[in-house]
Design a protein around this motif. Structure first.
Motif, PDB file in Angstrom:
ATOM      1  N   SER A  10       0.835  -1.198   0.000  1.00  0.00           N
ATOM      2  CA  SER A  10       0.000   0.000   0.000  1.00  0.00           C
ATOM      3  C   SER A  10       0.865   1.241   0.000  1.00  0.00           C
ATOM      4  O   SER A  10       2.040   1.212   0.367  1.00  0.00           O
ATOM      5  CB  SER A  10      -0.934   0.009   1.214  1.00  0.00           C
ATOM      6  OG  SER A  10      -0.203   0.134   2.409  1.00  0.00           O
ATOM      7  N   THR A  13      -2.445   6.287  -1.381  1.00  0.00           N
ATOM      8  CA  THR A  13      -3.746   6.305  -2.052  1.00  0.00           C
ATOM      9  C   THR A  13      -4.238   4.946  -2.533  1.00  0.00           C
ATOM     10  O   THR A  13      -5.390   4.834  -2.943  1.00  0.00           O
ATOM     11  CB  THR A  13      -3.706   7.234  -3.283  1.00  0.00           C
ATOM     12  OG1 THR A  13      -2.710   6.744  -4.189  1.00  0.00           O
ATOM     13  CG2 THR A  13      -3.388   8.654  -2.896  1.00  0.00           C
ATOM     14  N   GLU A  14      -3.403   3.916  -2.479  1.00  0.00           N
ATOM     15  CA  GLU A  14      -3.751   2.666  -3.142  1.00  0.00           C
ATOM     16  C   GLU A  14      -3.326   1.458  -2.318  1.00  0.00           C
ATOM     17  O   GLU A  14      -2.327   1.484  -1.625  1.00  0.00           O
ATOM     18  CB  GLU A  14      -3.048   2.635  -4.502  1.00  0.00           C
ATOM     19  CG  GLU A  14      -3.505   1.582  -5.442  1.00  0.00           C
ATOM     20  CD  GLU A  14      -2.885   1.762  -6.816  1.00  0.00           C
ATOM     21  OE1 GLU A  14      -3.645   1.880  -7.781  1.00  0.00           O
ATOM     22  OE2 GLU A  14      -1.644   1.786  -6.924  1.00  0.00           O
ATOM     23  N   LYS A  30      -6.354  -3.929  -7.554  1.00  0.00           N
ATOM     24  CA  LYS A  30      -5.962  -2.612  -7.084  1.00  0.00           C
ATOM     25  C   LYS A  30      -7.176  -1.894  -6.512  1.00  0.00           C
ATOM     26  O   LYS A  30      -8.250  -1.918  -7.109  1.00  0.00           O
ATOM     27  CB  LYS A  30      -5.361  -1.783  -8.220  1.00  0.00           C
ATOM     28  CG  LYS A  30      -4.063  -2.358  -8.742  1.00  0.00           C
ATOM     29  CD  LYS A  30      -3.475  -1.477  -9.815  1.00  0.00           C
ATOM     30  CE  LYS A  30      -2.164  -2.089 -10.325  1.00  0.00           C
ATOM     31  NZ  LYS A  30      -1.513  -1.218 -11.295  1.00  0.00           N
ATOM     32  N   TYR A  31      -6.971  -1.279  -5.366  1.00  0.00           N
ATOM     33  CA  TYR A  31      -8.034  -0.552  -4.681  1.00  0.00           C
ATOM     34  C   TYR A  31      -7.537   0.838  -4.314  1.00  0.00           C
ATOM     35  O   TYR A  31      -6.395   0.984  -3.873  1.00  0.00           O
ATOM     36  CB  TYR A  31      -8.441  -1.266  -3.383  1.00  0.00           C
ATOM     37  CG  TYR A  31      -8.974  -2.657  -3.599  1.00  0.00           C
ATOM     38  CD1 TYR A  31     -10.330  -2.872  -3.792  1.00  0.00           C
ATOM     39  CD2 TYR A  31      -8.126  -3.755  -3.608  1.00  0.00           C
ATOM     40  CE1 TYR A  31     -10.829  -4.147  -3.996  1.00  0.00           C
ATOM     41  CE2 TYR A  31      -8.611  -5.036  -3.806  1.00  0.00           C
ATOM     42  CZ  TYR A  31      -9.962  -5.227  -3.996  1.00  0.00           C
ATOM     43  OH  TYR A  31     -10.447  -6.485  -4.204  1.00  0.00           O
ATOM     44  N   THR A  32      -8.386   1.828  -4.479  1.00  0.00           N
ATOM     45  CA  THR A  32      -8.073   3.137  -3.920  1.00  0.00           C
ATOM     46  C   THR A  32      -8.633   3.148  -2.505  1.00  0.00           C
ATOM     47  O   THR A  32      -9.599   2.449  -2.196  1.00  0.00           O
ATOM     48  CB  THR A  32      -8.696   4.281  -4.741  1.00  0.00           C
ATOM     49  OG1 THR A  32     -10.094   4.059  -4.862  1.00  0.00           O
ATOM     50  CG2 THR A  32      -8.079   4.366  -6.126  1.00  0.00           C
ATOM     51  N   ARG A  33      -8.012   3.922  -1.634  1.00  0.00           N
ATOM     52  CA  ARG A  33      -8.457   3.949  -0.244  1.00  0.00           C
ATOM     53  C   ARG A  33      -8.716   5.384   0.189  1.00  0.00           C
ATOM     54  O   ARG A  33      -8.161   6.313  -0.372  1.00  0.00           O
ATOM     55  CB  ARG A  33      -7.436   3.295   0.669  1.00  0.00           C
ATOM     56  CG  ARG A  33      -6.128   4.052   0.808  1.00  0.00           C
ATOM     57  CD  ARG A  33      -5.230   3.340   1.803  1.00  0.00           C
ATOM     58  NE  ARG A  33      -4.040   4.084   2.123  1.00  0.00           N
ATOM     59  CZ  ARG A  33      -3.951   5.004   3.074  1.00  0.00           C
ATOM     60  NH1 ARG A  33      -4.999   5.314   3.786  1.00  0.00           N
ATOM     61  NH2 ARG A  33      -2.820   5.619   3.313  1.00  0.00           N
ATOM     62  N   ASN A  34      -9.560   5.518   1.204  1.00  0.00           N
ATOM     63  CA  ASN A  34      -9.796   6.848   1.734  1.00  0.00           C
ATOM     64  C   ASN A  34      -8.748   7.168   2.796  1.00  0.00           C
ATOM     65  O   ASN A  34      -7.942   6.309   3.173  1.00  0.00           O
ATOM     66  CB  ASN A  34     -11.222   6.989   2.268  1.00  0.00           C
ATOM     67  CG  ASN A  34     -11.494   6.099   3.461  1.00  0.00           C
ATOM     68  OD1 ASN A  34     -10.689   5.249   3.820  1.00  0.00           O
ATOM     69  ND2 ASN A  34     -12.639   6.279   4.076  1.00  0.00           N
ATOM     70  N   SER A  42     -12.645  -0.597  -5.670  1.00  0.00           N
ATOM     71  CA  SER A  42     -12.070  -1.192  -6.875  1.00  0.00           C
ATOM     72  C   SER A  42     -12.949  -0.809  -8.054  1.00  0.00           C
ATOM     73  O   SER A  42     -14.169  -0.942  -7.991  1.00  0.00           O
ATOM     74  CB  SER A  42     -12.023  -2.711  -6.736  1.00  0.00           C
ATOM     75  OG  SER A  42     -11.638  -3.297  -7.947  1.00  0.00           O
ATOM     76  N   THR A  50     -17.072  -1.257  -3.512  1.00  0.00           N
ATOM     77  CA  THR A  50     -16.522  -0.583  -2.339  1.00  0.00           C
ATOM     78  C   THR A  50     -16.681  -1.489  -1.132  1.00  0.00           C
ATOM     79  O   THR A  50     -17.777  -1.986  -0.847  1.00  0.00           O
ATOM     80  CB  THR A  50     -17.227   0.765  -2.074  1.00  0.00           C
ATOM     81  OG1 THR A  50     -17.039   1.605  -3.212  1.00  0.00           O
ATOM     82  CG2 THR A  50     -16.660   1.454  -0.845  1.00  0.00           C
TER      83      THR A  50
END
Length: 60
Positions: A10, A13-14, A30-34, A42, A50
């Motif tokens: 990680s 941001t990802e 791949k996932y973006t994260r808060n 994703s 989400t």
């Protein structure tokens, strides 16, 4: 039963989850994260997923 391995990396941001199964190419999700790291999103063509951490409000 097929066994494999996974690795998680990680950054700010990802989140990337890489799975490896014998005799197959590695697969990456791949996932973006808060900012609070409570949601992973994703996005693939036609789909958005989400995952949310179960957060309960604090009562005082």
């Amino acid at each position: 039963m097929t066994r494999g391995n996974f690795a998680v990396t990680s950054n700010e941001t990802e989140v990337i989850i890489t799975t490896t199964v014998p005799d197959h190419e590695p697969n990456q999700e791949k996932y973006t994260r808060n900012d609070a790291f409570t949601e992973l999103t994703s996005t693939t063509p036609g789909f958005q997923t989400t995952y949310s951490k179960n957060i309960l409000p604090t009562t005082r």
